[in-house]
Design a protein around this motif. Structure first.
Motif, mmCIF file in Angstrom:
data_model
loop_
_atom_site.group_PDB
_atom_site.id
_atom_site.type_symbol
_atom_site.label_atom_id
_atom_site.label_comp_id
_atom_site.label_asym_id
_atom_site.label_seq_id
_atom_site.Cartn_x
_atom_site.Cartn_y
_atom_site.Cartn_z
ATOM 1 N N LYS A 1 -52.026 8.547 43.829
ATOM 2 C CA LYS A 1 -51.855 9.235 45.109
ATOM 3 C C LYS A 1 -50.767 8.564 45.931
ATOM 4 O O LYS A 1 -50.456 7.393 45.756
ATOM 5 N N GLU B 1 -52.161 15.064 49.164
ATOM 6 C CA GLU B 1 -52.904 15.706 48.077
ATOM 7 C C GLU B 1 -52.086 16.877 47.552
ATOM 8 O O GLU B 1 -51.112 17.293 48.185
ATOM 9 N N SER B 2 -52.483 17.413 46.444
ATOM 10 C CA SER B 2 -51.760 18.537 45.863
ATOM 11 C C SER B 2 -51.838 19.764 46.766
ATOM 12 O O SER B 2 -52.894 20.059 47.326
ATOM 13 N N VAL C 1 -53.220 10.509 53.104
ATOM 14 C CA VAL C 1 -52.850 10.554 51.697
ATOM 15 C C VAL C 1 -52.416 11.971 51.355
ATOM 16 O O VAL C 1 -53.097 12.938 51.707
ATOM 17 N N LYS D 1 -53.746 0.567 49.277
ATOM 18 C CA LYS D 1 -54.486 1.266 48.220
ATOM 19 C C LYS D 1 -55.510 0.345 47.578
ATOM 20 O O LYS D 1 -56.648 0.738 47.308
#
Length: 178
Positions: free
Chosen positions: A146, A85-86, A83, A137
């Motif tokens: 996400k 992520e920032s 996934v 998801k």
């Protein structure tokens, strides 16, 4: 195993021994190798959601299949869902300045670490980008906000290694000019 031999032996496996689970200690070493992967500005813009439950792994595998693609994924005992992520502010600003989305590059590096670590443990792997993101998801509780980029499947291969086919060196490597 030296690194060149490791790279030469690694392949995308598309058949898995459904009866042979991946040992937890091997999986932990693979995940640690991924965790240690480098990233732009040390942003580490990923989360690995590891699926080891047999029933859930089969459901995730089915969600990775479609239009004739990835039918084999349901037989893999382990799915590592990657996934996005920032990224940290330094990576984001650098990406804006250079017109590059560094998290995608970083996740590619993470994926390479994982599949090479799997190979070094005697396991097969395949990186899947074709998947039903919404369904996976739903199955795993990954938030809708996400982005699920990859499903890296891991297990014991059920077939022998294939002959590796690659372009000739002069087609992909040049020195000092294009």
């Amino acid at each position: 195993m030296d690194f060149l031999q490791l790279a030469m032996s690694r392949q995308s496996d598309r058949t898995y021994d459904k009866e042979r689970p991946v040992e937890p200690e091997k999986l932990e070493r693979i995940l640690e190798t991924g965790r240690l992967a480098p990233s732009a500005c040390n942003a580490q813009p990923w989360k690995m959601v590891v699926i080891t439950d047999q029933e859930l792994a089969q459901k995730v595998g089915k969600a990775a299949a479609g239009l004739g693609m990835n039918k084999f994924a349901k037989d893999a005992p382990v799915h590592i869902l990657v996934v996005e992520e920032s990224a940290n502010i330094t990576s984001l600003l650098g990406g804006k300045l250079k017109n590059k989305h560094f998290p995608l590059i970083d996740i590619g590096i993470l994926a390479a670490h994982i599949v090479l670590a799997a190979e070094s443990e005697g396991l097969g792997s395949c990186i899947l980008g074709w998947l039903d993101e919404k369904e996976i998801k739903r199955l795993t509780g990954i938030p809708d906000s996400k982005r699920l980029l990859l499903d890296i499947i891991i297990g014991y291969p059920a077939k022998e290694k294939r002959k590796k086919i690659r372009k000739e060196k002069n087609k992909v490597i040049s020195y000092n000019q294009y």
